[in-house]
Design a protein around this motif. Structure first.
Motif, PDB file in Angstrom:
ATOM      1  N   ASP A  32      16.010  28.618   2.827  1.00  0.00           N
ATOM      2  CA  ASP A  32      14.643  28.115   2.769  1.00  0.00           C
ATOM      3  C   ASP A  32      13.820  28.462   3.995  1.00  0.00           C
ATOM      4  N   ARG A  33      14.437  28.711   5.096  1.00  0.00           N
ATOM      5  CA  ARG A  33      13.690  29.034   6.307  1.00  0.00           C
ATOM      6  C   ARG A  33      12.954  30.361   6.191  1.00  0.00           C
ATOM      7  N   ASN A  34      13.376  31.194   5.266  1.00  0.00           N
ATOM      8  CA  ASN A  34      12.735  32.491   5.075  1.00  0.00           C
ATOM      9  C   ASN A  34      11.560  32.414   4.112  1.00  0.00           C
ATOM     10  N   ARG A  35      11.278  31.241   3.598  1.00  0.00           N
ATOM     11  CA  ARG A  35      10.243  31.053   2.589  1.00  0.00           C
ATOM     12  C   ARG A  35       9.332  29.896   2.983  1.00  0.00           C
ATOM     13  N   VAL A  36       8.092  29.953   2.510  1.00  0.00           N
ATOM     14  CA  VAL A  36       7.155  28.840   2.668  1.00  0.00           C
ATOM     15  C   VAL A  36       6.900  28.307   1.265  1.00  0.00           C
TER      16      VAL A  36
ATOM     17  N   THR B 195      -6.581  27.552   7.319  1.00  0.00           N
ATOM     18  CA  THR B 195      -6.597  26.322   6.527  1.00  0.00           C
ATOM     19  C   THR B 195      -5.428  26.304   5.542  1.00  0.00           C
ATOM     20  N   PRO B 196      -5.041  25.105   5.096  1.00  0.00           N
ATOM     21  CA  PRO B 196      -3.996  25.027   4.073  1.00  0.00           C
ATOM     22  C   PRO B 196      -4.371  25.800   2.803  1.00  0.00           C
ATOM     23  N   GLU B 197      -5.637  25.793   2.435  1.00  0.00           N
ATOM     24  CA  GLU B 197      -6.055  26.554   1.254  1.00  0.00           C
ATOM     25  C   GLU B 197      -5.854  28.051   1.477  1.00  0.00           C
ATOM     26  N   GLN B 198      -6.097  28.519   2.682  1.00  0.00           N
ATOM     27  CA  GLN B 198      -5.855  29.936   2.983  1.00  0.00           C
ATOM     28  C   GLN B 198      -4.365  30.259   2.878  1.00  0.00           C
ATOM     29  N   VAL B 199      -3.516  29.329   3.281  1.00  0.00           N
ATOM     30  CA  VAL B 199      -2.067  29.533   3.156  1.00  0.00           C
ATOM     31  C   VAL B 199      -1.698  29.665   1.683  1.00  0.00           C
ATOM     32  N   ARG B 200      -2.209  28.765   0.856  1.00  0.00           N
ATOM     33  CA  ARG B 200      -1.918  28.830  -0.583  1.00  0.00           C
ATOM     34  C   ARG B 200      -2.413  30.147  -1.181  1.00  0.00           C
ATOM     35  N   GLU B 201      -3.574  30.590  -0.736  1.00  0.00           N
ATOM     36  CA  GLU B 201      -4.116  31.858  -1.206  1.00  0.00           C
ATOM     37  C   GLU B 201      -3.208  33.030  -0.799  1.00  0.00           C
ATOM     38  N   LEU B 202      -2.739  33.002   0.447  1.00  0.00           N
ATOM     39  CA  LEU B 202      -1.825  34.051   0.912  1.00  0.00           C
ATOM     40  C   LEU B 202      -0.542  34.068   0.086  1.00  0.00           C
ATOM     41  N   ILE B 203      -0.023  32.879  -0.230  1.00  0.00           N
ATOM     42  CA  ILE B 203       1.202  32.794  -1.025  1.00  0.00           C
ATOM     43  C   ILE B 203       0.949  33.363  -2.422  1.00  0.00           C
ATOM     44  N   ARG B 204      -0.206  33.055  -3.010  1.00  0.00           N
ATOM     45  CA  ARG B 204      -0.534  33.613  -4.333  1.00  0.00           C
ATOM     46  C   ARG B 204      -0.625  35.134  -4.281  1.00  0.00           C
ATOM     47  N   GLU B 205      -1.211  35.660  -3.211  1.00  0.00           N
ATOM     48  CA  GLU B 205      -1.427  37.101  -3.091  1.00  0.00           C
ATOM     49  C   GLU B 205      -0.182  37.875  -2.677  1.00  0.00           C
TER      50      GLU B 205
ATOM     51  N   ARG C 111       6.334  38.062   5.896  1.00  0.00           N
ATOM     52  CA  ARG C 111       5.152  38.719   5.345  1.00  0.00           C
ATOM     53  C   ARG C 111       3.925  37.813   5.464  1.00  0.00           C
ATOM     54  N   LEU C 112       4.095  36.514   5.191  1.00  0.00           N
ATOM     55  CA  LEU C 112       2.982  35.577   5.317  1.00  0.00           C
ATOM     56  C   LEU C 112       2.491  35.489   6.761  1.00  0.00           C
ATOM     57  N   GLU C 113       3.416  35.505   7.712  1.00  0.00           N
ATOM     58  CA  GLU C 113       3.015  35.464   9.121  1.00  0.00           C
ATOM     59  C   GLU C 113       2.181  36.692   9.478  1.00  0.00           C
ATOM     60  N   ARG C 114       2.586  37.846   8.992  1.00  0.00           N
ATOM     61  CA  ARG C 114       1.850  39.085   9.254  1.00  0.00           C
ATOM     62  C   ARG C 114       0.444  39.007   8.641  1.00  0.00           C
TER      63      ARG C 114
END
Length: 64
Positions: A13-17, A35-45, A52-55
């Motif tokens: 799980d540490r490798n995933r958000v 923002t949390p919404e930007q995080v959710r958007e990144l996860i969707r994309e 990858r999300l950190e990058r």
């Protein structure tokens, strides 16, 4: 009752958000100053792979 066996820990799980865990989304957002919404958007994309999300979050923080 016995203590958990610390030698049998699972770190996958540490490798995933997880988009389903608000605390993970908020923590990731705070870490990367988005923002949390930007995080959710990144996860969707881009999926939920943490590296990858950190990058992608660094790119977004640089723009915003």
């Amino acid at each position: 009752m016995t203590a958990d066996d610390k030698s049998k820990r699972d770190f996958r799980d540490r490798n995933r958000v997880s988009v389903d865990e608000d605390y993970e989304v908020r923590y990731f957002a705070k870490q990367h100053r988005i923002t949390p919404e930007q995080v959710r958007e990144l996860i969707r994309e881009h999926g939920n792979d943490r590296k990858r999300l950190e990058r992608e979050a660094r790119k977004r923080a640089d723009i915003g």
